[in-house]
Design an enzyme around this catalytic site. Sequence first.
Site, short mmCIF file in Angstrom:
data_model
loop_
_atom_site.label_atom_id
_atom_site.label_comp_id
_atom_site.label_asym_id
_atom_site.label_seq_id
_atom_site.Cartn_x
_atom_site.Cartn_y
_atom_site.Cartn_z
CB THR A 169 -4.73 8.93 -9.39
OG1 THR A 169 -4.68 8.67 -7.98
CG2 THR A 169 -6.15 9.14 -9.84
CD GLU A 188 -8.55 6.70 4.22
OE1 GLU A 188 -9.32 6.50 3.24
OE2 GLU A 188 -7.49 7.32 4.12
CG HIS A 191 -1.94 1.08 1.26
ND1 HIS A 191 -3.27 0.84 1.52
CD2 HIS A 191 -1.84 2.43 1.06
CE1 HIS A 191 -3.94 1.99 1.48
NE2 HIS A 191 -3.08 2.98 1.22
CG ASP A 228 0.45 8.81 1.18
OD1 ASP A 228 0.40 8.73 -0.05
OD2 ASP A 228 -0.57 8.69 1.91
CG ASN A 248 2.13 11.92 -7.47
OD1 ASN A 248 2.85 12.83 -7.85
ND2 ASN A 248 1.61 11.03 -8.32
CG HIS A 270 -1.47 6.33 -2.10
ND1 HIS A 270 -2.63 6.14 -2.83
CD2 HIS A 270 -1.75 5.91 -0.85
CE1 HIS A 270 -3.57 5.65 -2.04
NE2 HIS A 270 -3.07 5.50 -0.83
CG ASP A 282 -9.37 10.99 -6.47
OD1 ASP A 282 -10.19 10.92 -5.53
OD2 ASP A 282 -8.61 11.96 -6.63
N GLY A 296 -8.56 8.26 -2.49
CA GLY A 296 -9.07 9.64 -2.56
C GLY A 296 -9.77 10.03 -1.28
P1 5GP Z 1 -1.14 9.44 -6.68
O1 5GP Z 1 -2.33 8.59 -6.92
O2 5GP Z 1 -1.32 10.84 -7.22
O3 5GP Z 1 0.15 8.82 -7.14
O4 5GP Z 1 -0.95 9.55 -5.08
C1 5GP Z 1 -1.60 10.53 -4.30
C2 5GP Z 1 -3.09 10.26 -4.18
O5 5GP Z 1 -3.31 9.04 -3.46
C3 5GP Z 1 -3.85 11.30 -3.35
O6 5GP Z 1 -4.21 12.40 -4.14
C4 5GP Z 1 -5.06 10.51 -2.87
O7 5GP Z 1 -6.04 10.43 -3.90
C5 5GP Z 1 -4.49 9.13 -2.67
N1 5GP Z 1 -4.11 8.92 -1.25
C6 5GP Z 1 -2.88 9.03 -0.71
N2 5GP Z 1 -2.93 8.73 0.61
C7 5GP Z 1 -4.18 8.42 0.88
C8 5GP Z 1 -4.84 8.00 2.09
O8 5GP Z 1 -4.26 7.85 3.18
N3 5GP Z 1 -6.19 7.77 1.98
C9 5GP Z 1 -6.86 7.91 0.82
N4 5GP Z 1 -8.17 7.63 0.82
N5 5GP Z 1 -6.27 8.27 -0.33
C10 5GP Z 1 -4.95 8.54 -0.28
#
Ligand code: 5GP
Length: 354
Positions: free
Chosen positions: A102, A206, A16, A289, A20, A18, A141, A176
């Site tokens: 995303t 969450e 898990h 993250d 960015n 993400h 998202d 998201g």
């Molecule tokens: P990306 O998808 O742009 O590579 O990574 C950042 C995105 O992941 C954020 O804009 C958000 O949509 C999602 N994200 C990151 N951390 C979390 C979290 O702890 N909970 C949720 N629900 N979404 C997250």
Amino acid sequence: MELLDYCRSLPKVELHAHLNGSLSDATVLKLLSAKKQQGDDFSASAEHTHTHTHTHTHTHTLRMFRILHSITDNLDAVRTITQDVIQEFASDNVKYLELRTTPKNIPNKMTKKEYMDTVLEAAVEAMKKSNIRVCLLLSIDRARGVEDAWSTLQLAKEYLTHDVFGSLVCGLDVSGNPHSGDLKDYLPVLQEAQKCGFKLAVHLAEVSSNTETLAVLNSGLVDRIGHGTFIHSDTGGSEELHTVVRKQNLPLELCFSSNIKLGTVKNASHHHLGFWKKENHPVVICTDDKGVFATSLSEEFFLCAQTFHLTEGELHSLCLSGVDAAFLSQVEKQRLRQEVQKELDSLKGKLACQ
Ligand code: 5GP
């Protein structure tokens, strides 16, 4: 070996993360400097915010993501972040990484397909340089609406028959802002995704959201739960939710620092890892993250071990439960399990008494 060093030596699996949200300060500063060179005057304030604030309210975190997205709004930056993040996980002795992101359409800069192609190409390059296997989850998202989710699924389907990327795209994530939209509206998309053979990791409970969580779980579409903080009744979930999760034996992706820093969990000892560990339920320790929450997978293992007095055997089981929950074929899982087990065996008895 002391606990933190021991956690660094463990052969780990990250399920898990993400993209960015995983940028190290070094990567962010590199991208800000590139923006500055292009004469972008926004960068000075972004740099200030990035380096001088470390509070983690939901509002601040959303603002952080806005800044991060604005410095990764071009294909060069997307290539850089993907390679850096994979390299950093590999340096932390992560053997298998499921990275989620995303797909983004930015007018005049990139289409969703260009974004995703670049991430996949960079992942292939990074794997050649390090001993790490990487798979990608395309994130839906929930704040972007159902139409956008359909287009992300359509893109994922295009990779199914791709000769190189086909084996790299292993599923979809739903993430998201948890306060935005209703996950029930996304069930038709998830149903179609499952029909196409994609595995599904869904951010669930969450925040407290019993009705939505129950409906999504009852659909039978979820393969892994992200966070799952408000599931059991002690933390504002319900007996019904708890029973469904137990019955479906759904692995939980637990993000310790993220939950504590965002305040969805009161403090370390109240983290739901304690509850699910007692139940012997499958859980996987993850970073969420690592950039935003200033952590690494080794540090997450360390914090969990310290808080819940985990034994060496329990730490090894946590590494293996990551293998079990991976979105890989049985053959690939078996190969990964052997690799992880071999390193675990070589670490046996090396943890100093805590
Ligand atoms: P990306 O998808 O742009 O590579 O990574 C950042 C995105 O992941 C954020 O804009 C958000 O949509 C999602 N994200 C990151 N951390 C979390 C979290 O702890 N909970 C949720 N629900 N979404 C997250």
